[in-house]
Design a protein around this motif. Structure first.
Motif, PDB file in Angstrom:
ATOM      1  N   HIS A   1       0.904  -1.142  -0.087  1.00 30.49           N
ATOM      2  CA  HIS A   1      -0.172   0.034  -0.074  1.00 30.49           C
ATOM      3  C   HIS A   1       0.930   1.245   0.072  1.00 30.49           C
ATOM      4  O   HIS A   1       1.820   1.010   0.723  1.00 30.49           O
ATOM      5  CB  HIS A   1      -0.878   0.046   1.245  1.00 30.49           C
ATOM      6  CG  HIS A   1      -2.023   0.863   1.240  1.00 30.49           C
ATOM      7  ND1 HIS A   1      -1.871   2.277   1.387  1.00 30.49           N
ATOM      8  CD2 HIS A   1      -3.389   0.525   0.999  1.00 30.49           C
ATOM      9  CE1 HIS A   1      -3.211   3.022   1.092  1.00 30.49           C
ATOM     10  NE2 HIS A   1      -4.185   1.866   1.260  1.00 30.49           N
TER      11      HIS A   1
ATOM     12  N   ASP B   1       0.628   4.220   1.112  1.00 28.80           N
ATOM     13  CA  ASP B   1       0.734   4.724   2.544  1.00 28.80           C
ATOM     14  C   ASP B   1       1.818   4.283   3.448  1.00 28.80           C
ATOM     15  O   ASP B   1       2.529   4.683   4.341  1.00 28.80           O
ATOM     16  CB  ASP B   1      -0.543   4.502   3.485  1.00 28.80           C
ATOM     17  CG  ASP B   1      -1.536   5.367   3.112  1.00 28.80           C
ATOM     18  OD1 ASP B   1      -2.815   5.241   3.294  1.00 28.80           O
ATOM     19  OD2 ASP B   1      -1.536   6.109   1.873  1.00 28.80           O
ATOM     20  N   VAL B   2       2.033   2.711   3.427  1.00 27.70           N
ATOM     21  CA  VAL B   2       3.160   2.328   4.294  1.00 27.70           C
ATOM     22  C   VAL B   2       4.393   1.921   3.332  1.00 27.70           C
ATOM     23  O   VAL B   2       5.698   1.684   3.913  1.00 27.70           O
ATOM     24  CB  VAL B   2       2.853   0.821   4.800  1.00 27.70           C
ATOM     25  CG1 VAL B   2       1.862   1.094   5.926  1.00 27.70           C
ATOM     26  CG2 VAL B   2       2.249  -0.052   3.733  1.00 27.70           C
TER      27      VAL B   2
ATOM     28  N   LEU C   1       7.925   3.674   4.924  1.00 23.29           N
ATOM     29  CA  LEU C   1       8.495   2.981   6.068  1.00 23.29           C
ATOM     30  C   LEU C   1       9.753   2.263   5.648  1.00 23.29           C
ATOM     31  O   LEU C   1      10.682   1.949   6.442  1.00 23.29           O
ATOM     32  CB  LEU C   1       7.506   2.216   6.659  1.00 23.29           C
ATOM     33  CG  LEU C   1       6.447   2.563   7.396  1.00 23.29           C
ATOM     34  CD1 LEU C   1       5.336   1.589   7.947  1.00 23.29           C
ATOM     35  CD2 LEU C   1       6.764   3.470   8.741  1.00 23.29           C
TER      36      LEU C   1
ATOM     37  N   ILE D   1      10.712   5.120  12.547  1.00 24.67           N
ATOM     38  CA  ILE D   1       9.266   6.206  12.424  1.00 24.67           C
ATOM     39  C   ILE D   1       9.091   6.810  13.427  1.00 24.67           C
ATOM     40  O   ILE D   1       8.771   8.026  13.524  1.00 24.67           O
ATOM     41  CB  ILE D   1       8.240   5.367  11.529  1.00 24.67           C
ATOM     42  CG1 ILE D   1       7.154   6.060  11.332  1.00 24.67           C
ATOM     43  CG2 ILE D   1       7.823   4.234  12.540  1.00 24.67           C
ATOM     44  CD1 ILE D   1       7.192   7.219  10.067  1.00 24.67           C
TER      45      ILE D   1
ATOM     46  N   VAL E   1       8.766  11.112  14.125  1.00 25.48           N
ATOM     47  CA  VAL E   1       7.712  11.782  14.621  1.00 25.48           C
ATOM     48  C   VAL E   1       8.109  12.780  15.811  1.00 25.48           C
ATOM     49  O   VAL E   1       7.810  13.740  16.058  1.00 25.48           O
ATOM     50  CB  VAL E   1       6.724  10.611  15.238  1.00 25.48           C
ATOM     51  CG1 VAL E   1       5.536  11.212  16.107  1.00 25.48           C
ATOM     52  CG2 VAL E   1       5.842  10.013  14.055  1.00 25.48           C
TER      53      VAL E   1
ATOM     54  N   THR F   1       1.381  11.828  14.106  1.00 23.62           N
ATOM     55  CA  THR F   1       1.570  10.483  14.403  1.00 23.62           C
ATOM     56  C   THR F   1       2.025   9.860  13.182  1.00 23.62           C
ATOM     57  O   THR F   1       2.054  10.593  12.099  1.00 23.62           O
ATOM     58  CB  THR F   1       0.054   9.796  14.551  1.00 23.62           C
ATOM     59  OG1 THR F   1      -0.651  10.169  13.430  1.00 23.62           O
ATOM     60  CG2 THR F   1      -0.855  10.331  15.800  1.00 23.62           C
ATOM     61  N   GLY F   2       2.461   8.635  13.361  1.00 20.51           N
ATOM     62  CA  GLY F   2       3.074   7.956  12.199  1.00 20.51           C
ATOM     63  C   GLY F   2       1.977   7.810  11.027  1.00 20.51           C
ATOM     64  O   GLY F   2       2.413   8.288   9.845  1.00 20.51           O
ATOM     65  N   GLU F   3       0.579   7.521  11.235  1.00 17.16           N
ATOM     66  CA  GLU F   3      -0.357   7.482  10.475  1.00 17.16           C
ATOM     67  C   GLU F   3      -0.579   8.975   9.615  1.00 17.16           C
ATOM     68  O   GLU F   3      -0.714   8.913   8.341  1.00 17.16           O
ATOM     69  CB  GLU F   3      -1.886   7.178  11.105  1.00 17.16           C
ATOM     70  CG  GLU F   3      -2.811   7.103  10.073  1.00 17.16           C
ATOM     71  CD  GLU F   3      -4.263   7.284  10.732  1.00 17.16           C
ATOM     72  OE1 GLU F   3      -4.262   7.304  12.137  1.00 17.16           O
ATOM     73  OE2 GLU F   3      -5.300   6.775  10.285  1.00 17.16           O
TER      74      GLU F   3
ATOM     75  N   LEU G   1       2.403   9.724   7.441  1.00 13.17           N
ATOM     76  CA  LEU G   1       2.596   8.703   6.035  1.00 13.17           C
ATOM     77  C   LEU G   1       1.559   9.138   4.985  1.00 13.17           C
ATOM     78  O   LEU G   1       1.730   9.012   3.760  1.00 13.17           O
ATOM     79  CB  LEU G   1       2.401   7.342   6.307  1.00 13.17           C
ATOM     80  CG  LEU G   1       3.702   6.753   7.365  1.00 13.17           C
ATOM     81  CD1 LEU G   1       3.550   5.460   7.865  1.00 13.17           C
ATOM     82  CD2 LEU G   1       4.802   6.569   6.218  1.00 13.17           C
ATOM     83  N   LYS G   2       0.303   9.404   5.578  1.00 16.06           N
ATOM     84  CA  LYS G   2      -0.896   9.943   4.567  1.00 16.06           C
ATOM     85  C   LYS G   2      -0.480  11.191   4.185  1.00 16.06           C
ATOM     86  O   LYS G   2      -0.896  11.195   2.960  1.00 16.06           O
ATOM     87  CB  LYS G   2      -2.111   9.836   5.345  1.00 16.06           C
ATOM     88  CG  LYS G   2      -2.536   8.611   5.706  1.00 16.06           C
ATOM     89  CD  LYS G   2      -4.160   8.351   6.422  1.00 16.06           C
ATOM     90  CE  LYS G   2      -4.810   6.986   6.263  1.00 16.06           C
ATOM     91  NZ  LYS G   2      -5.640   6.930   7.248  1.00 16.06           N
TER      92      LYS G   2
ATOM     93  N   ALA H   1      -1.487   3.055   6.152  1.00 19.40           N
ATOM     94  CA  ALA H   1      -1.434   3.617   7.422  1.00 19.40           C
ATOM     95  C   ALA H   1      -2.773   3.502   8.196  1.00 19.40           C
ATOM     96  O   ALA H   1      -3.438   4.360   7.810  1.00 19.40           O
ATOM     97  CB  ALA H   1      -0.599   4.898   6.983  1.00 19.40           C
ATOM     98  N   MET H   2      -2.568   3.017   9.331  1.00 25.77           N
ATOM     99  CA  MET H   2      -3.784   3.286  10.215  1.00 25.77           C
ATOM    100  C   MET H   2      -3.317   3.787  11.602  1.00 25.77           C
ATOM    101  O   MET H   2      -2.139   3.928  11.804  1.00 25.77           O
ATOM    102  CB  MET H   2      -4.459   1.852  10.404  1.00 25.77           C
ATOM    103  CG  MET H   2      -4.569   1.012   9.342  1.00 25.77           C
ATOM    104  SD  MET H   2      -6.001   0.964   8.529  1.00 25.77           S
ATOM    105  CE  MET H   2      -7.170   0.089   9.617  1.00 25.77           C
TER     106      MET H   2
ATOM    107  N   ASP I   1      -1.181   2.257  14.622  1.00 23.71           N
ATOM    108  CA  ASP I   1       0.003   3.191  13.901  1.00 23.71           C
ATOM    109  C   ASP I   1       1.493   2.597  13.950  1.00 23.71           C
ATOM    110  O   ASP I   1       1.906   1.747  14.784  1.00 23.71           O
ATOM    111  CB  ASP I   1       0.212   4.545  14.821  1.00 23.71           C
ATOM    112  CG  ASP I   1       0.881   5.854  14.374  1.00 23.71           C
ATOM    113  OD1 ASP I   1       1.992   5.622  13.980  1.00 23.71           O
ATOM    114  OD2 ASP I   1       0.043   6.598  14.211  1.00 23.71           O
ATOM    115  N   PRO I   2       1.975   2.701  12.736  1.00 30.86           N
ATOM    116  CA  PRO I   2       3.196   1.936  12.639  1.00 30.86           C
ATOM    117  C   PRO I   2       4.317   2.643  13.519  1.00 30.86           C
ATOM    118  O   PRO I   2       5.572   1.603  13.794  1.00 30.86           O
ATOM    119  CB  PRO I   2       3.790   2.529  11.019  1.00 30.86           C
ATOM    120  CG  PRO I   2       2.330   2.889  10.443  1.00 30.86           C
ATOM    121  CD  PRO I   2       1.683   3.458  11.505  1.00 30.86           C
ATOM    122  N   THR I   3       4.267   3.663  14.361  1.00 29.07           N
ATOM    123  CA  THR I   3       5.139   3.943  15.252  1.00 29.07           C
ATOM    124  C   THR I   3       5.393   2.981  16.481  1.00 29.07           C
ATOM    125  O   THR I   3       6.177   3.344  17.446  1.00 29.07           O
ATOM    126  CB  THR I   3       4.891   5.376  15.783  1.00 29.07           C
ATOM    127  OG1 THR I   3       3.512   5.486  16.327  1.00 29.07           O
ATOM    128  CG2 THR I   3       5.098   6.558  14.771  1.00 29.07           C
TER     129      THR I   3
ATOM    130  N   SER J   1       8.272  -2.981   7.880  1.00 28.45           N
ATOM    131  CA  SER J   1       8.544  -2.061   6.661  1.00 28.45           C
ATOM    132  C   SER J   1       8.974  -2.586   5.311  1.00 28.45           C
ATOM    133  O   SER J   1       8.599  -2.264   4.283  1.00 28.45           O
ATOM    134  CB  SER J   1       9.906  -1.293   6.853  1.00 28.45           C
ATOM    135  OG  SER J   1       9.914  -1.022   8.430  1.00 28.45           O
TER     136      SER J   1
END
Lengths: 334, 227
Positions: free
Chosen positions: A115, A117-118, A121, A134, A138, A161-163, A166-167, B117-118, B123-125, B131
């Motif tokens: 995806h 979005d990720v 990473l 990540i 942040v 946030t990470g989300e 990334l978005k 990403a959620m 959250d990936p953090t 990765s």
């Protein structure tokens, strides 16, 4: 009375990000990216663009996304077969050209990322690329006032946030759409847009010899293929097999787009070919018959030198100068 | 005035139609409470120290016999041995709901793993997303044990992967009754039981090994109903 109500008004009025509509070019398939989970906004795109060009994402603040994905050269890293990342460390793969990502179902040469979005990473955490975590990114951004403002404008509050990070990066990258090359203008029937005889011949040859994998209009079928490259024993890169663990995926790599191919040298997953001529020579007589070779390439193409030149002439019509030099894509200056 | 009355009535109404019920995850190691960095824990008579235990529980739903009667929304919980607050949360249930079992997953489903990403616990953090081969790490257990031939005698189990045939998501059911908290008894000794840590001390990617270990991880839930 007036002052109180004005105060009330400013407390109640929440800044709404400015929605941006994603335009699908004429006759193109529908994008696969789920915009509902990440609706585009002017502020989200601006934030993503800022992040894309910011070396803060790397451990020692020297490497940004743009270090390997330059806007002027189709968002890839020219003149480097394998890219160098932090502290001049060298990776094992050539940098992919970023464009038309809303239509991609997988990312990286081996499709390891599922995806958009990720995707970030991967380079952020790779020890030879940005060598960062990540969580640290942040934390670093939280200490920068300019990002408090950027996140507030994009998301309504300054929580990082990470989300969200990334978005935002996705939003910027989704705007990198290339659909205004000479080829596109000819296909649309734009006035004054015509292939030369050479380009026309090249297009016909392309459709016969290349288009099953490099399918129009994206110039990729989004899949993986073994195109008969001899394995580089200094890298031993088995491609997709590293991801799926399946023998039948050995030496399969992503079919990249051919759009802007003029500007995205060197070519192949390890950048082994510096010129399109070399690429054509490989397909013409250099295909190695690996067990997992794509069925489409069972036979060498054996095209005449003129035909090979014509195909290249056609490929040059996929260059989209509007995309390459679009100020909205380049380093943000304000 | 009218708005205030309406608001008050709504609150009253809500108060009588829903009920908060706790889910409590109890982390154990055999007879003892599970604890990190505790040098008195033993495995096969030798000292074992855990440095990390994090796993996802998701997809919580309540059943009455074979019928699903309720589903939790945004049902993703990262259980972290280092964060006691992560080990309990409330379900907002309709009053008078009848149920006798609860179903849940250890891990994150494949759709969510492919959705980008959620936020929140996803959250990936949180360090629970791979990765270089997109997808969630469903279960992470790390520590030291003298028999492990690795650097610092470390063992690292990062169990994940959603692709067939090595999908590692595990679905379990426990008994549950209204008016009582729903307890999940997780005994990590059951996971290590029978593992030869001299040979099997590292799993960091999807595949057969991760699949086999994920199946084994089901055993940690000691009050799970047998199929």
């Amino acid at each position: 009375m007036v002052a109180v109500s004005l105060l009330g008004y400013s407390f109640n009025r929440k800044h709404q990000p400015t929605r941006v509509v994603f335009n699908t070019p004429l006759n193109w398939p529908k994008p696969v990216y789920n915009f509902k989970r990440n609706p585009l906004s002017k502020e989200g795109i601006a934030l993503g663009r800022k992040l894309f060009y910011d070396p803060t994402l790397s451990r020692n603040n020297t490497v940004s996304c743009a270090s390997c994905h330059l806007s002027f050269t189709a968002f890839t890293h020219v003149d480097h077969d394998l890219s160098h990342g932090i502290e001049d460390r060298i990776g094992t793969r050539n940098s992919l050209a970023l464009m038309n990502l809303a239509w991609s179902t997988s990312f990286m040469w081996d499709g390891a990322v599922n995806h958009l979005d990720v995707q970030a990473l991967a380079p952020i955490s790779h020890p030879a690329e940005m060598d960062e975590e990540i969580q640290h990114v942040v934390e670093k951004l939280q200490r920068l006032e300019e990002y408090h403002q950027g996140f507030k404008e994009a998301y309504g509050d300054s929580l990082i946030t990470g989300e969200r990070l990334l978005k935002a990066l996705s939003q910027f990258q989704l705007t990198l759409v290339s659909s205004n090359s000479k080829y596109d203008k000819v296909m649309r029937g734009d006035s004054g847009a015509h292939f030369t005889e050479q380009e026309e011949n090249g297009y016909e040859l392309f459709k016969t010899n290349c288009a099953s994998c490099h399918k129009e209009p994206l110039f990729t079928n989004g899949g993986f293929a073994n195109n008969g490259l001899p394995m580089d024993t200094s890298l031993n890169d088995k491609g997709r097999m590293h991801v799926t663990g399946k023998r039948r995926d050995s030496l399969l790599f992503k079919v990249p787009t051919l759009r802007n191919i003029e500007f995205s040298f060197p070519y192949m997953h390890d950048g082994r070919f510096k010129t399109l001529s070399e690429v054509m020579k490989h397909y013409n007589k250099g295909i190695v018959k690996h067990p997992t070779l794509s069925a489409e390439l069972k036979n060498d193409m054996e095209l005449s030198p003129n035909d090979r030149v014509d195909i290249i002439a056609f490929l040059l019509t996929l260059s989209d100068k509007e995309f390459l030099f679009n100020k909205e894509h380049s380093f943000p200056r304000n | 005035m009218k708005t205030t009355v309406a608001l008050f009535c709504t609150i009253l109404l809500l108060g009588t139609t829903s009920l908060a019920q706790s889910v409590r995850v109890e982390l154990r190691y055999g007879e003892r409470e599970f604890s990190l960095k505790d040098s008195t824990t033993k495995h096969m008579g030798k000292e074992i120290q855990f440095s990390t235990l994090r796993f996802y529980l998701s997809g919580f739903s309540l059943f009455y016999n074979d019928s699903m009667v309720w589903q939790e929304t945004n049902s993703y919980h990262l259980i972290d041995a280092a964060q006691p607050e992560s080990q309990t949360w409330e379900l907002e249930l309709p009053k008078d709901l009848t149920y006798n079992t609860m179903r849940f997953n250890i891990g994150i489903d494949s759709t969510t793993s492919c959705s980008g990403a959620m936020g929140g616990d996803l959250d990936p953090t949180k360090g629970m997303f791979w990765s270089w081969n997109s997808g969630y790490i469903n279960f992470k257990l790390e520590g030291n044990y003298a028999d492990c031939p690795s650097r610092n005698h470390q063992f690292e189990y990062h169990l994940g992967g959603y692709a067939h045939p090595y999908a590692t998501l595990q679905q379990l059911m426990v008994a549950a009754a209204p008016d009582k908290p729903i307890d999940l008894h997780m005994d990590l000794a059951r996971f290590l039981n029978g593992l030869n840590l001299e040979k099997e001390y590292r799993v960091m990617s999807p595949g057969l090994k991760a699949f086999e270990m994920a199946v084994k991880s089901r055993e940690i839930c000691t009050n799970a109903l047998k199929k």
